[in-house]
Design a protein around this motif. Structure first.
Motif, PDB file in Angstrom:
ATOM      1  N   ALA A   1      -8.359   7.238   2.839  1.00  0.00           N
ATOM      2  CA  ALA A   1      -9.805   7.456   2.801  1.00  0.00           C
ATOM      3  C   ALA A   1     -10.131   8.941   2.635  1.00  0.00           C
ATOM      4  O   ALA A   1     -11.109   9.294   1.951  1.00  0.00           O
ATOM      5  CB  ALA A   1     -10.443   6.910   4.073  1.00  0.00           C
TER       6      ALA A   1
ATOM      7  N   ASP B   1      -2.845  -6.375   0.340  1.00  0.00           N
ATOM      8  CA  ASP B   1      -3.473  -5.177   0.906  1.00  0.00           C
ATOM      9  C   ASP B   1      -4.045  -4.253  -0.166  1.00  0.00           C
ATOM     10  O   ASP B   1      -5.070  -3.595   0.049  1.00  0.00           O
ATOM     11  CB  ASP B   1      -2.464  -4.403   1.759  1.00  0.00           C
ATOM     12  CG  ASP B   1      -2.070  -5.168   3.014  1.00  0.00           C
ATOM     13  OD1 ASP B   1      -2.792  -6.110   3.387  1.00  0.00           O
ATOM     14  OD2 ASP B   1      -1.029  -4.824   3.618  1.00  0.00           O
TER      15      ASP B   1
ATOM     16  N   LEU C   1      -7.894  -2.886  -0.594  1.00  0.00           N
ATOM     17  CA  LEU C   1      -8.233  -1.478  -0.806  1.00  0.00           C
ATOM     18  C   LEU C   1      -9.080  -1.307  -2.062  1.00  0.00           C
ATOM     19  O   LEU C   1     -10.067  -0.555  -2.069  1.00  0.00           O
ATOM     20  CB  LEU C   1      -6.954  -0.656  -0.893  1.00  0.00           C
ATOM     21  CG  LEU C   1      -7.102   0.847  -1.123  1.00  0.00           C
ATOM     22  CD1 LEU C   1      -7.920   1.489  -0.008  1.00  0.00           C
ATOM     23  CD2 LEU C   1      -5.725   1.503  -1.233  1.00  0.00           C
TER      24      LEU C   1
ATOM     25  N   CYS D   1      -8.815   0.426   6.150  1.00  0.00           N
ATOM     26  CA  CYS D   1      -8.173   1.375   5.241  1.00  0.00           C
ATOM     27  C   CYS D   1      -7.490   2.462   6.054  1.00  0.00           C
ATOM     28  O   CYS D   1      -7.988   2.853   7.119  1.00  0.00           O
ATOM     29  CB  CYS D   1      -9.227   1.981   4.307  1.00  0.00           C
ATOM     30  SG  CYS D   1      -8.629   3.306   3.228  1.00  0.00           S
ATOM     31  N   GLN D   2      -6.373   2.955   5.575  1.00  0.00           N
ATOM     32  CA  GLN D   2      -5.703   4.076   6.230  1.00  0.00           C
ATOM     33  C   GLN D   2      -6.566   5.335   6.108  1.00  0.00           C
ATOM     34  O   GLN D   2      -7.114   5.618   5.043  1.00  0.00           O
ATOM     35  CB  GLN D   2      -4.333   4.328   5.594  1.00  0.00           C
ATOM     36  CG  GLN D   2      -3.369   3.165   5.742  1.00  0.00           C
ATOM     37  CD  GLN D   2      -2.032   3.432   5.066  1.00  0.00           C
ATOM     38  OE1 GLN D   2      -1.724   4.561   4.683  1.00  0.00           O
ATOM     39  NE2 GLN D   2      -1.230   2.395   4.918  1.00  0.00           N
TER      40      GLN D   2
ATOM     41  N   VAL E   1       0.831  -1.211   0.000  1.00  0.00           N
ATOM     42  CA  VAL E   1       0.000   0.000   0.000  1.00  0.00           C
ATOM     43  C   VAL E   1       0.863   1.256   0.000  1.00  0.00           C
ATOM     44  O   VAL E   1       0.616   2.203  -0.754  1.00  0.00           O
ATOM     45  CB  VAL E   1      -0.962  -0.009   1.207  1.00  0.00           C
ATOM     46  CG1 VAL E   1      -1.624   1.355   1.368  1.00  0.00           C
ATOM     47  CG2 VAL E   1      -2.022  -1.087   1.033  1.00  0.00           C
TER      48      VAL E   1
ATOM     49  N   HIS F   1     -13.651   1.093   6.774  1.00  0.00           N
ATOM     50  CA  HIS F   1     -14.268   1.997   5.807  1.00  0.00           C
ATOM     51  C   HIS F   1     -15.080   1.218   4.779  1.00  0.00           C
ATOM     52  O   HIS F   1     -14.829   0.033   4.540  1.00  0.00           O
ATOM     53  CB  HIS F   1     -13.198   2.819   5.079  1.00  0.00           C
ATOM     54  CG  HIS F   1     -12.491   3.808   5.940  1.00  0.00           C
ATOM     55  ND1 HIS F   1     -11.472   3.445   6.811  1.00  0.00           N
ATOM     56  CD2 HIS F   1     -12.634   5.159   6.064  1.00  0.00           C
ATOM     57  CE1 HIS F   1     -11.023   4.528   7.435  1.00  0.00           C
ATOM     58  NE2 HIS F   1     -11.705   5.573   6.995  1.00  0.00           N
TER      59      HIS F   1
ATOM     60  N   ARG G   1     -12.939   0.244  -2.397  1.00  0.00           N
ATOM     61  CA  ARG G   1     -13.273   1.310  -3.338  1.00  0.00           C
ATOM     62  C   ARG G   1     -14.350   0.878  -4.333  1.00  0.00           C
ATOM     63  O   ARG G   1     -15.142   1.704  -4.797  1.00  0.00           O
ATOM     64  CB  ARG G   1     -12.014   1.746  -4.085  1.00  0.00           C
ATOM     65  CG  ARG G   1     -11.030   2.536  -3.229  1.00  0.00           C
ATOM     66  CD  ARG G   1      -9.698   2.710  -3.935  1.00  0.00           C
ATOM     67  NE  ARG G   1      -8.838   3.676  -3.243  1.00  0.00           N
ATOM     68  CZ  ARG G   1      -7.527   3.808  -3.454  1.00  0.00           C
ATOM     69  NH1 ARG G   1      -6.932   3.018  -4.349  1.00  0.00           N
ATOM     70  NH2 ARG G   1      -6.827   4.699  -2.784  1.00  0.00           N
TER      71      ARG G   1
END
Length: 302
Positions: A245, A224, A228, A240-241, A105, A170, A232
């Motif tokens: 986000a 990872d 993500l 999610c970081q 990521v 998220h 999305r």
């Protein structure tokens, strides 16, 4: 004794054990097949006749002696590569090869603009980017610079803390509009959860208020960036970081009171690399860029 063997013999040995045949190793090394075979034969003589490979229907199978020798050959290969990278640098110029390792990521979502800035400023720089969630061994010189989520303990490594990157659960707005917003851990049972196939080791260091058993995930992957991408795309709810986000107003944080994970982020290199101007320059620029990103990745106030 094995120590009397030249690097050429170990290089051929490593290529054969990695590629499974003399011919494949020869292509990789740009040598002839007989030359590789001769190197292996010479190495076996130096090992008092111990065989290194046995033939099988699928190619060459390493023996126990070969498996024992492999990590030493890999260390030698890493040291040679590090020497070559260091030798490319001009003493008074920011030019040469720098090998950087980071998680998937970080390497895909965070580093590209930082590296682009470096390349635009220093046209003589050559960047090698290795993406892996496994920790590269900087003592063995697998890389010049590493971005890590834990402080290294080795005294010979130089580390700077770039900040804390917070993770939360998220989901895409499109998914929540159809399935609703969960409020409790029990609510999550009615949702499509995105997670791992095999638990990551670092997860053991954290206590979170959400059940993260593998069986609970409807979409499983150990990649990872694939997780993500699934978030999305609206597949479901995943980790999610916050910094990522916040780039997309359609990614919504859910159950913030239950799940919050803070990862310390460190930029690391071997201490003696400070003398190489091109490596130290890349280290400093990555530190500044990751620190700026970390500043956007704090979790919202409870």
């Amino acid at each position: 004794m094995p120590g009397q063997a030249s690097w050429d013999l170990y290089r051929s040995f490593l290529a054969v054990i990695q590629h499974g045949s003399f011919s494949a190793a020869a292509r990789m090394l740009d040598l002839t097949q007989p030359t590789v075979g001769r190197h292996i034969a010479e190495l076996q003589v130096l090992l008092d006749g111990k065989p290194l490979f046995t033939r099988s229907a699928t190619g060459l199978t390493p023996t126990a002696a070969a498996h024992e020798l492999r990590p030493h050959a890999e260390s030698m290969a890493a040291a040679v590569a590090a020497f070559q990278r260091a030798a490319t640098g001009e003493p008074n110029q920011v030019a040469g090869v720098v090998r950087v390792t980071a998680s998937e990521v970080t390497g895909i979502e965070v580093l590209p603009p930082i590296l682009a800035k470096l390349r635009n400023r220093y046209r003589g720089l050559e960047i090698e980017l290795v993406l892996s969630n496994a920790m590269a061994d900087l003592l063995r010189r697998d890389a010049d610079i590493a971005i890590r989520l834990a402080r290294p303990q080795q005294k010979s490594l130089m580390a700077r803390r770039a900040g804390t990157i917070a993770l939360g659960m998220h989901a895409h707005r499109r998914y929540l509009e159809v399935h609703g917003v969960p409020r409790t851990d029990e609510d999550l049972d009615r949702h499509s959860l995105i997670g791992f196939d095999h638990p990551p080791q670092f997860l053991q260091r954290y206590k979170v208020g959400v059940d993260l058993r593998r069986e609970r995930f409807a979409f499983r992957t150990d990649n990872d960036t694939a997780q993500l991408a699934a978030i999305r795309a609206g597949v479901g709810i995943g980790v999610c970081q916050y910094g990522l986000a916040r780039r997309d107003p359609d990614l919504i944080n859910v159950v913030p009171d239950l799940f919050r994970m803070n990862l310390e982020t460190w930029i690391v290199m071997h201490a003696d690399q400070r003398k190489a101007r091109h490596i130290k320059t890349v280290f400093d620029e990555i530190y500044r860029g990751v620190a700026d990103y970390a500043a956007t990745s704090a979790a919202p106030a409870a």
